[in-house]
Design a protein around this motif. Structure first.
Motif, PDB file in Angstrom:
ATOM      1  N   GLU A 237      47.233  31.794  45.699  1.00  0.00           N
ATOM      2  CA  GLU A 237      48.864  31.640  44.933  1.00  0.00           C
ATOM      3  C   GLU A 237      50.244  31.818  44.858  1.00  0.00           C
ATOM      4  O   GLU A 237      51.287  31.970  45.726  1.00  0.00           O
ATOM      5  CB  GLU A 237      48.545  30.925  43.752  1.00  0.00           C
ATOM      6  CG  GLU A 237      47.334  29.658  43.923  1.00  0.00           C
ATOM      7  CD  GLU A 237      47.350  28.412  43.724  1.00  0.00           C
ATOM      8  OE1 GLU A 237      47.412  27.631  43.582  1.00  0.00           O
ATOM      9  OE2 GLU A 237      47.014  27.380  45.100  1.00  0.00           O
ATOM     10  N   ALA A 238      50.118  33.087  44.738  1.00  0.00           N
ATOM     11  CA  ALA A 238      50.762  34.083  43.958  1.00  0.00           C
ATOM     12  C   ALA A 238      50.694  35.145  43.955  1.00  0.00           C
ATOM     13  O   ALA A 238      49.704  36.126  43.797  1.00  0.00           O
ATOM     14  CB  ALA A 238      51.619  33.737  42.901  1.00  0.00           C
ATOM     15  N   VAL A 239      52.022  36.194  44.813  1.00  0.00           N
ATOM     16  CA  VAL A 239      51.235  37.244  44.793  1.00  0.00           C
ATOM     17  C   VAL A 239      52.560  38.428  44.391  1.00  0.00           C
ATOM     18  O   VAL A 239      54.175  37.674  44.544  1.00  0.00           O
ATOM     19  CB  VAL A 239      51.573  38.375  46.164  1.00  0.00           C
ATOM     20  CG1 VAL A 239      51.119  39.699  45.877  1.00  0.00           C
ATOM     21  CG2 VAL A 239      49.697  37.596  47.268  1.00  0.00           C
ATOM     22  N   MET A 240      52.460  39.097  43.097  1.00  0.00           N
ATOM     23  CA  MET A 240      53.901  39.821  42.682  1.00  0.00           C
ATOM     24  C   MET A 240      53.751  41.137  41.961  1.00  0.00           C
ATOM     25  O   MET A 240      52.288  41.492  42.371  1.00  0.00           O
ATOM     26  CB  MET A 240      53.628  38.725  40.835  1.00  0.00           C
ATOM     27  CG  MET A 240      54.094  37.468  41.362  1.00  0.00           C
ATOM     28  SD  MET A 240      54.666  36.576  40.128  1.00  0.00           S
ATOM     29  CE  MET A 240      52.952  36.598  39.083  1.00  0.00           C
ATOM     30  N   GLU A 241      54.524  41.799  42.025  1.00  0.00           N
ATOM     31  CA  GLU A 241      54.535  43.203  41.322  1.00  0.00           C
ATOM     32  C   GLU A 241      54.385  43.011  39.888  1.00  0.00           C
ATOM     33  O   GLU A 241      54.644  41.897  38.987  1.00  0.00           O
ATOM     34  CB  GLU A 241      55.531  43.878  41.472  1.00  0.00           C
ATOM     35  CG  GLU A 241      54.892  44.435  42.964  1.00  0.00           C
ATOM     36  CD  GLU A 241      56.519  45.784  42.887  1.00  0.00           C
ATOM     37  OE1 GLU A 241      56.613  46.076  42.393  1.00  0.00           O
ATOM     38  OE2 GLU A 241      56.229  46.247  44.924  1.00  0.00           O
ATOM     39  N   PRO A 242      53.321  44.109  39.384  1.00  0.00           N
ATOM     40  CA  PRO A 242      53.314  44.010  38.020  1.00  0.00           C
ATOM     41  C   PRO A 242      54.349  44.041  37.315  1.00  0.00           C
ATOM     42  O   PRO A 242      55.295  44.968  37.291  1.00  0.00           O
ATOM     43  CB  PRO A 242      51.757  44.518  37.458  1.00  0.00           C
ATOM     44  CG  PRO A 242      52.263  45.786  38.728  1.00  0.00           C
ATOM     45  CD  PRO A 242      52.660  44.857  40.074  1.00  0.00           C
ATOM     46  N   PRO A 243      54.589  43.508  35.731  1.00  0.00           N
ATOM     47  CA  PRO A 243      55.700  44.059  34.765  1.00  0.00           C
ATOM     48  C   PRO A 243      56.085  45.472  34.790  1.00  0.00           C
ATOM     49  O   PRO A 243      54.705  46.087  34.555  1.00  0.00           O
ATOM     50  CB  PRO A 243      55.558  43.070  33.696  1.00  0.00           C
ATOM     51  CG  PRO A 243      54.338  43.060  33.653  1.00  0.00           C
ATOM     52  CD  PRO A 243      53.819  42.789  35.217  1.00  0.00           C
TER      53      PRO A 243
END
Lengths: 268, 321
Positions: A237-243
């Motif tokens: 659903e979503a692929v992000m970089e970690p904070p």
């Protein structure tokens, strides 16, 4: 059941000769930091290599052949055209044969472990190996469940996180890395082994062997010919970089460090 | 809270319990907390004489039912024996099967999932709703939200990402379930467990970690001396484990243990991607390294560029004061 015995006049060391299959995955090199863009992991143009745990699996299989425990080592990969290069590496290291299940170009990480395990299951039924050696996890998706899924589908025993594998009398003794130390289990053949980092130190391929491996044939098959449903069960659903963590500070002396930890962070 | 009561509570969760030295493992307690986000939690306990274990698990807050399966063959957590048991229990209408991400959970959950033709979700860090989960990939450099299409979701739960359910305050109903027959394809021989008086690495509030900069096994002594007044657990990087300075169970990282202590101090640790994957959720990170260019300084809240052989003993004496 699948153990083939060789007539005694051919063998002096062991009556047990096994066929071993090794799973190999082409992944982004472990030293490379991937980036995320447009909700996708960007893998184009990055350095790719054999998954480090699979190198260990290959090494273990080759050592078994050198000890005359195995008489045939077959490397298998599932991936697009480019995945062929990991099979060349596997053969340069000493694998006898290679099977390439060719998948269309597309999603960088390839098929889900459940699909991979089902494809391996098909190959198992056809080739009837005595042992599968896989890496304990691929360093891209970090799922670490293909070996267990394969063993579960085949209903054969599994020796995961293996740091030592000893074969004798048709049984396999596996030392496993567990949370608090080690565990030793004894498995019947056929079985699935998942290699941990401590199992061995993989060798480097030698140049003449790399040249020879180029000529070895690869049994290429199209994934669609296997009759396995390759649709993913986990939809991304979503692929992000970690904070990012907020930038820290450099202190000048041990006294400063102690002062910050004691009075500011209040951790000591 | 509202969201939970409205939509997400439709689930029915089975948590496969794991015991450590007669205690419910912290990983199981985290899995209970994760399970409570999707529905009422039932714990499955199996073993030779699981009565005492079941009584302990029944007291865990949040566990509503405990299922007990008695059998010698469950004694050592063999996945070949656990998977058929889970398969026989799941038929009772469970929608989720959880266990902690531990050597046990990672071994058992995928095998049980294979029996159910389900794709297991490894090392979940967040439960969004009953079918959406968050997990990390590429050594923690990518955060991925996945939605599972399987009717029953099999997952391992990262224990440092969820609060541990309290060991008391619960009063679950206990019910015995029929044991599955022994498969006998595998046999447990022995466990060699490193005895340690020190705090457990994965649950310790403070962790002191040694890297390649320590140079040899004897030098770990200076870390142990610092760890003692801090009541800290001592961890290590892959480099030092490979070099044989300390045992594998001390390794923190992508392929070792994941820790999220209150305070992490790295000594002679460069901060490779694979190591950082196992500790970057620590609340406060400090690092001592004589190499000012070590990547760890970009992660650390407090960095000190100094020879660790000088700095660590000095810090120890300051802590003791």
């Amino acid at each position: 059941m699948f153990v083939r015995t060789i007539p005694s006049h051919f063998t002096t060391t062991s009556p047990l000769w096994m066929r071993v299959m090794v799973g190999v995955k082409r992944v982004v090199d472990y030293t490379v930091k991937v980036r995320v863009k447009d909700n996708k992991v960007q893998c184009d143009g990055l350095k790719m290599s054999v998954n480090p745990f699979d190198e260990i699996a290959i090494e273990e299989a080759i050592q078994m052949r050198e000890k005359k425990l195995a008489d045939e080592v077959i490397a298998v990969t599932i991936g697009n055209k480019k995945a062929e290069e990991v099979l060349r590496t596997a053969m340069a290291l000493g694998c006898d044969k290679a099977i390439h299940i060719v998948t269309p170009d597309g999603e960088a990480e390839g098929l889900e472990p459940l699909v991979v395990a089902k494809i391996f299951q098909k190959l198992h039924e056809e080739i009837k190996p005595d042992m599968w050696i896989l890496g304990k996890q691929a360093v891209d998706d970090d799922l670490g469940n293909t070996p267990q899924l394969l063993a579960g589908l085949l209903e054969i025993p599994q020796g995961t996180f293996a740091s030592k594998v000893e074969v004798s009398d048709g049984k396999v003794k596996v030392t496993r890395e567990i949370d608090a130390g080690h565990q030793v289990v004894e498995l019947q053949l056929p079985c699935v082994i998942a290699a941990d980092l401590r199992l061995n130190t993989p060798r480097f391929p030698k140049l003449p062997n790399i040249m020879k491996a180029r000529k070895k044939p690869i049994d290429s098959r199209d994934v669609s010919s296997l009759g396995v449903d390759t649709k993913p069960r986990l939809v991304r659903e979503a692929v992000m970089e970690p904070p990012l963590r907020k930038a820290g500070i450099k202190v000048k002396s041990v006294e400063d460090l102690y002062d910050k930890l004691h009075n500011e962070a209040k951790v000591i | 809270m509202l969201r939970r009561t409205l939509s997400a509570m439709a689930g029915k969760v089975l948590v496969v319990a794991e015991m450590h030295n007669g205690k419910v493992s912290p990983a199981t307690l985290a899995a209970v907390t994760a399970g409570m986000k999707v529905g009422p939690v039932t714990a499955l306990v199996a073993g030779k004489d699981a009565t005492k274990t079941a009584a302990d698990v029944a007291k865990v807050k949040g566990v509503e039912n405990v299922l007990v399966a008695k059998g010698d063959h469950y004694e050592n957590g063999l996945p070949e024996e656990y998977a058929p048991l889970i398969a026989s229990v799941v038929k009772d209408g469970y929608t989720h099967v959880f266990a902690g991400t531990s050597a046990f959970g990672k071994n058992v959950i995928p095998r049980a999932a294979a029996k159910a033709d389900a794709m297991p979700i490894s090392d979940v860090t967040e439960v969004k709703d009953d079918s959406t989960f968050v997990r990390l990939m590429y050594a923690g450099n990518v955060v991925c939200t996945v939605r599972s299409l399987d009717p029953v979701k099999y997952a391992t739960i990262r224990s440092t990402s969820f609060e541990r359910a309290p060991l008391d305050g619960g009063s679950a109903q206990t019910k015995e379930v029929e044991a599955t027959k022994a498969e006998g394809k595998s046999k447990w021989i022995e466990d060699t467990v490193a005895s340690s008086e020190k705090p457990d690495l994965q649950t310790a509030a403070n962790v002191v970690v040694g890297g390649r900069g320590l140079k040899n096994a004897e030098n770990f002594k200076i870390l142990n001396e610092l760890a003692e007044p801090l009541k800290a657990a001592v961890g290590a990087t892959r480099a030092v484990v490979d070099a044989g300075y300390c045992p594998n169970e001390m390794q923190i990282g992508q392929t070792g243990k994941t820790v999220a202590p209150n305070f992490y101090l790295g000594c002679g640790v460069s901060g490779a991607i694979q190591h950082v994957a196992g500790m970057k959720d620590a609340k406060v990170i400090a690092v001592i390294n004589n190499d000012a260019d070590a990547p760890f300084f970009q992660v650390a809240d407090y960095g000190l560029v100094e020879d660790l052989f000088v700095a660590v003993p000095k810090l120890t004496s300051l802590v003791k004061k």
